[in-house]
Scaffold this motif. Sequence first.
Motif, mmCIF file in Angstrom:
data_model
loop_
_atom_site.group_PDB
_atom_site.id
_atom_site.type_symbol
_atom_site.label_atom_id
_atom_site.label_comp_id
_atom_site.label_asym_id
_atom_site.label_seq_id
_atom_site.Cartn_x
_atom_site.Cartn_y
_atom_site.Cartn_z
ATOM 1 N N GLU A 54 44.679 44.194 39.391
ATOM 2 C CA GLU A 54 44.006 44.829 38.443
ATOM 3 C C GLU A 54 42.991 45.551 38.815
ATOM 4 O OE1 GLU A 54 43.507 41.862 35.167
ATOM 5 O OE2 GLU A 54 42.805 43.317 33.496
ATOM 6 N N LEU A 55 42.102 44.869 39.830
ATOM 7 C CA LEU A 55 41.030 45.415 40.268
ATOM 8 C C LEU A 55 41.541 46.901 41.160
ATOM 9 C CD1 LEU A 55 38.934 42.619 41.867
ATOM 10 C CD2 LEU A 55 38.353 43.630 39.646
ATOM 11 N N THR A 70 41.732 49.403 38.236
ATOM 12 C CA THR A 70 40.520 49.723 37.843
ATOM 13 C C THR A 70 39.895 50.653 38.777
ATOM 14 O OG1 THR A 70 40.154 47.521 36.937
ATOM 15 C CG2 THR A 70 38.096 48.900 37.457
ATOM 16 N N GLU A 102 34.809 44.329 38.304
ATOM 17 C CA GLU A 102 35.463 43.662 37.186
ATOM 18 C C GLU A 102 36.427 44.547 36.790
ATOM 19 O OE1 GLU A 102 32.566 41.831 34.456
ATOM 20 O OE2 GLU A 102 31.993 43.770 33.675
ATOM 21 N N PRO A 103 37.787 43.904 36.284
ATOM 22 C CA PRO A 103 38.604 44.481 35.544
ATOM 23 C C PRO A 103 38.251 45.270 34.092
ATOM 24 C CG PRO A 103 39.016 42.298 35.473
ATOM 25 C CD PRO A 103 37.910 42.305 36.142
ATOM 26 N N ARG A 104 38.849 46.292 33.866
ATOM 27 C CA ARG A 104 38.505 46.936 32.637
ATOM 28 C C ARG A 104 39.025 46.351 31.521
ATOM 29 N NH1 ARG A 104 38.930 53.634 33.024
ATOM 30 N NH2 ARG A 104 37.038 53.429 34.859
#
Lengths: 380, 249
Positions: B40-41, B44, B184-186
């Motif tokens: 996920e990062l 992002t 941080e993830p969106r």
Amino acid sequence: MDFAFTEEQRMIQQAARDFAERELIMDVIGRDTRAEFPYDHVKNLRELGFFGMMVSPAYGGIGMDTVGYCMAIEEFSKIDASVGVLLAVHNSLACGGIEKFGNDFQKEKYLPWLASGEKIGAFLLSEPEAGSDASRQKTLAEDKGDHYLLNGTKNWISSANSGSVYITIAQTYPELGHRGINAFIIDKDSPGISLGPHEDKMGMRSSDTHSVMFTDVKVPKENRIGEDGFGFKFAMKMLEVGRIGIAAQATGIAAGALERSLKYAQERKAFGKLLIDHQAIAFKLADMAVKVENSRNLVYKAAWLKDQGQSFGMASSMAKQYAADIAMEVTTEAVQIHGGYGYVKEYHVERLMRDAKVTQIYEGTSEIQKIVISRGLVKG
Amino acid sequence: MKILICMSNVPDTTTKIRFKDGNTALDTTGVQWIINPWDELALTRALQLKEEPGSGVEKVTVITVGLADAEPTIRKALAIGADDAIRINSQATDAYDVARQIAEAVNNEGYDLILCGIESSDYNNSMVGGMISEFLDIPSVSSVSSVTVDSGRFKIKREIDGGKETLSVTAPFLAVVQKGIALEPRIPSMRGIMMARTKPLKVIEPVTSEVLVEHIRYELPPSKAKCRMVAEDNVRELVQLLHTEAKVI
């Protein structure tokens, strides 16, 4: 019968929860103490699309259903109920009112502004002498041919300062009683509008509540919503919708208090064991959980009925009355479970308790809900 | 330029882990599935690059090996902002299988940069990235904490013992990313969520692949010992407990 949420609803819930837990939590106690509107967060809430949740994409909105909207309001309200009421009033009363009852001109002019969050909406119904008794509107909207001339005062208006699109209820034909009332879309910068001071409130302190004074305010004819005399019906119809959002907000306040209490009870020891291992506390948590679950189910039922195009007035009153009453009960118990810590601001639950109180008062008191519900019972 | 994110569908990090079939398989009952946090990062960062004016990144694609029940997680990635997605219709068996399936699917598809999270939060193998690059015969860079792009060339920062090194890499290549790649993830926007179903999600069938790993048994880590509090001025008791109970001195 299907209790499953859609993939979109679950994503909306998670997104709102992440935003609340990551962003809104920051300085929420400070905002409450200083009675400060969450301007810093409004920008992000706009970008994420929370200002036009139920507005049709044709007008720049998101087009989500009422269930998804309620899930978002609940998640925000667990952390900051003031953001909950800001978005509930804006989405359900301002956006919802114009989209459902406005004409094409009004929808095209105002909905894109509101759906993007560029302008915030407010709903001006209550008056110094017309709260629950909303039909006794003293604010006058005289018909002057090509425009209306407004004079009077509105009280306890949420988002009165941050908002700039005022959905305003006023009396045009006093002799006709509630049948003489009209609803208008009024731009806040119209000459003759002034605000009272920011109300110093018990709770919901970062919601910007003011009285609004109208002195010879000219409102174009084209800004009247619906037929001449439709205003009271409009207000009642809108409150039916608005109450679902407030019920979701109250559920969120209660759920937030329950979450914090459950966590605390598993950390704090008394008499040599964790609070949760004391039956007196464990049973309190069980009672709180049942109330929150019931409340949430009433909210979803009302929202679902609305989404299905079925009549939802009774359901929304039931949800609002129950959610508001249990929000007060659950937050009071949350403070009790926290003991001395619950009475200081750092632990959040005293704020949730103060915030809970107004949910029994605004958008129809709990007593008014019982009138609606009991009349509905008789009508069948 | 096109970026590919290899994405794993993993149990939520707060899941209470249980096993079944004589502790040979994960009991997935009631498990919430999420995008592997490292992936996920990576996503992002890829989206940030795409939004940077002049980066030349035109498209961000996510790929996952999994059955149809992985699609909600894929659509979350589309909601966050990926342009399209590929699902290889197969239950992932091991790192070799996942890497082979992905390599087969994207070979000759012209991805300039392939990003893999440093590990998946369920099996923690940290193998897929390196294997994909071998299958595709492209360079791979490990422990990447920063990716930037300047006139078609990628600048990579990676962690090395006691410091960092900066590399310039020519596409195509694969980067295994870790902490620092994005803050941080969106949070997906509401519009992103509502549009996720309208974005292309291509399902392709797997190639036959050899199963190299058999899971014989899983076990949970021993539960943490209870915390004992010792009064701050009672050093004697502390030393005694460390000696007789904890047996560390």
